[in-house]
Design an enzyme around this catalytic site. Structure first.
Site, short mmCIF file in Angstrom:
data_model
loop_
_atom_site.label_atom_id
_atom_site.label_comp_id
_atom_site.label_asym_id
_atom_site.label_seq_id
_atom_site.Cartn_x
_atom_site.Cartn_y
_atom_site.Cartn_z
N TYR A 1 0.85 -1.19 0.00
CA TYR A 1 0.00 0.00 0.00
C TYR A 1 0.89 1.24 0.00
O TYR A 1 1.90 1.29 0.69
CB TYR A 1 -0.89 0.03 1.25
N GLU B 1 -0.58 4.84 -0.21
CA GLU B 1 -1.44 6.02 -0.38
C GLU B 1 -0.64 7.30 -0.19
O GLU B 1 0.14 7.42 0.76
CB GLU B 1 -2.60 5.98 0.62
N ASP C 1 -7.30 13.15 -24.70
CA ASP C 1 -7.21 11.73 -24.33
C ASP C 1 -6.51 10.99 -25.46
O ASP C 1 -7.09 10.75 -26.52
CB ASP C 1 -8.63 11.19 -24.11
N THR D 1 -4.20 5.79 -21.43
CA THR D 1 -3.99 4.49 -20.83
C THR D 1 -2.53 4.12 -21.12
O THR D 1 -1.86 4.80 -21.90
CB THR D 1 -4.91 3.40 -21.44
N LYS E 1 -2.03 0.36 -24.55
CA LYS E 1 -2.43 0.22 -25.97
C LYS E 1 -1.17 0.30 -26.83
O LYS E 1 -0.29 -0.55 -26.67
CB LYS E 1 -3.51 1.24 -26.31
N ARG F 1 -1.91 -2.64 -17.90
CA ARG F 1 -3.20 -1.95 -17.96
C ARG F 1 -3.26 -0.89 -16.86
O ARG F 1 -3.30 -1.23 -15.67
CB ARG F 1 -4.33 -2.94 -17.77
N1 DSN Z 1 -12.03 0.06 -24.50
C1 DSN Z 1 -11.03 0.85 -25.17
C2 DSN Z 1 -10.91 0.53 -26.60
O1 DSN Z 1 -11.00 -0.63 -26.94
O2 DSN Z 1 -10.68 1.42 -27.40
C3 DSN Z 1 -11.25 2.30 -24.97
O3 DSN Z 1 -10.87 2.60 -23.70
#
Ligand code: DSN
Length: 425
Positions: free
Chosen positions: A52, A54, A198, A224, A227, A233
């Site tokens: 943890y 925080e 984003d 994120t 990707k 993730r």
């Molecule tokens: N779920 C994601 C995607 O597949 O593009 C978006 O966050």
């Protein structure tokens, strides 16, 4: 010798073995998916799962932070370096939380936010009606031009002038073209809004210099980490110095408790990997592969939204093929090609049974596939769309896919050589 998992939970072990086989024996073409390196996987499954933390480095609410503080500081510094940002927060559990943190740092509940609608390629958290973001904020949604599939920046500006949002969100989950973040930034300035960008889908391309960065033109950038960026993730926020405190407060204690330190550690590793020539080469190949695949699919009569792609993804409008997105995605899946059905701009069909298919090249590029393999893959799409109800053809394509996959090993063992990793030491 049996592994601990095999010994203590043979059911889960067996299921994970099946999933590993699925990931290696299929063409994973969901554009938001990828394969992480062995180093990222190792950090994700590390002892930091147990900790943890925080708070932030030097200001924690729990003791025992001798190592976590160093790791988080490294992750933050790496993020700032590769995105050339004033400030980075690497604690968001996901891209959704990162987006909500950005809004809550910048505006009050009830204020107007303006983002791309889900059916036009936006994300749920860009103010879609089914999302919490449309309940707590007054959400105005823009779209793409239904004819071209592209942003009409004049229309976006007119809508902004009409509704005077406090936040304008740029970025998408299903937009195959370069986004002009500079124009979004100018529109936001003209109406007195903050600009949140984003870049979840394209952050790997941004780091590699293939897509223009929004960092100079946005107050806050969210992404994120799993990707095109090819990390675990998670989520991340970058911002101008003036927003640093508000962003940190919005993430913790505003929205989250303890950060997932194992994920944060793996993010640090992925950020170091992204600062290598190998990563730039991979990102360039992702885009080259997408361009080639788009070209071949169009040669086979597939109608691509916007007539092609500038990035890692494509959207096929299947209406001219007489097949809906869902049955096509399911037939492809039976042939070991994994995509997702998706709405297309101006889609008369509902999101659960839309007219389109979304596909992308990050994961297959990480496997080492190049233009030559894109030609073969386009041929698979043609065969399946023409034989949507023919099981024997679908099974035959599945065997050919398996053969292709067997020539490109799954890189759960790929390693970025440390000498090319400027940040590793
Ligand atoms: N779920 C994601 C995607 O597949 O593009 C978006 O966050």
């Amino acid at each position: 010798m049996l592994s601990a998992l095999e010994l203590y939970d043979p059911q889960i072990y067996e299921l994970l073995t099946q999933e590993k086989a699925r990931q290696s024996g299929s063409l994973r073409m969901i554009p938001s998916e990828n394969y992480v390196s062995k180093a990222v996987m190792q950090a994700t499954g590390s002892c930091l799962t147990n900790k943890y933390a925080e708070g932030y480095p030097g200001k924690r609410y729990y003791e025992g932070q001798q190592v976590t503080d160093l790791i988080e500081t490294l992750a933050v510094e790496r993020a700032k370096k590769i995105f050339q940002a004033d400030h980075a927060n690497v604690q968001s559990y996901s891209g959704s939380v990162a987006n909500i943190a950005a809004y809550s740092a910048l505006v009050a509940t009830g204020d107007t936010i303006m983002g791309l609608s889900l059916t036009n390629g936006g994300h749920l958290t860009h103010g879609w009606k089914a999302s919490f973001t449309s309940n707590v904020y007054n959400s105005v949604q823009y779209g793409v031009d239904p004819k071209t599939g592209r942003f009409d920046y004049d229309k976006i500006e007119a809508l902004a002038k009409e509704h005077r949002p406090k936040v304008i969100i740029s970025g998408a989950t299903a937009y195959p073209r370069e986004i002009d973040f500079e124009i979004f930034g100018e529109i936001a300035k003209r109406v007195g809004a903050c600009h949140v960008s984003d870049i979840a889908h394209i952050s790997g391309l941004v780091v590699a210099g293939i897509h223009k960065s929004p960092v100079p033109y946005a107050d806050v950038v969210s992404t994120t980490t799993h990707k095109t960026l090819r990390g675990p993730r998670g989520g991340m926020l970058l911002c101008k110095a003036e927003h640093a405190k508000a962003i940190d407060r919005a993430v913790f204690p505003g929205l989250q408790g303890g950060p997932h330190m194992h994920t944060l550690t793996a993010i640090a590793v992925a950020l170091a990997e992204a600062d290598t020539p190998e990563f730039v080469q991979y990102a360039k190949q992702v885009v080259k592969n997408a361009a080639r695949l788009a070209e071949k699919l169009m040669e086979y009569g597939f109608n691509l939204v916007t007539g092609g792609t500038d990035n890692h993804l494509m959207l096929i409008d299947l209406r001219n093929k007489g097949v809906a997105g869902k049955p096509f995605a399911k037939a492809l899946d039976r042939a070991r090609i994994v995509t997702n059905y998706n709405t297309v701009p101006g889609d008369p069909a509902p999101p659960f049974n839309p007219s389109g298919l979304r596909l992308g090249t990050p994961a297959i590029t990480t496997r080492g596939m190049k233009e030559e393999q894109m030609d073969i893959i386009a041929g698979f799409f043609k065969k399946i769309v023409e034989n949507i109800d023919n099981n024997s053809v679908i099974e035959q394509v599945g065997r050919e896919v398996l053969l292709l996959c067997s020539q490109f090993s799954v890189p759960d063992h790929f390693i970025i050589p440390p000498e090319n990793n400027h940040l590793a030491t």
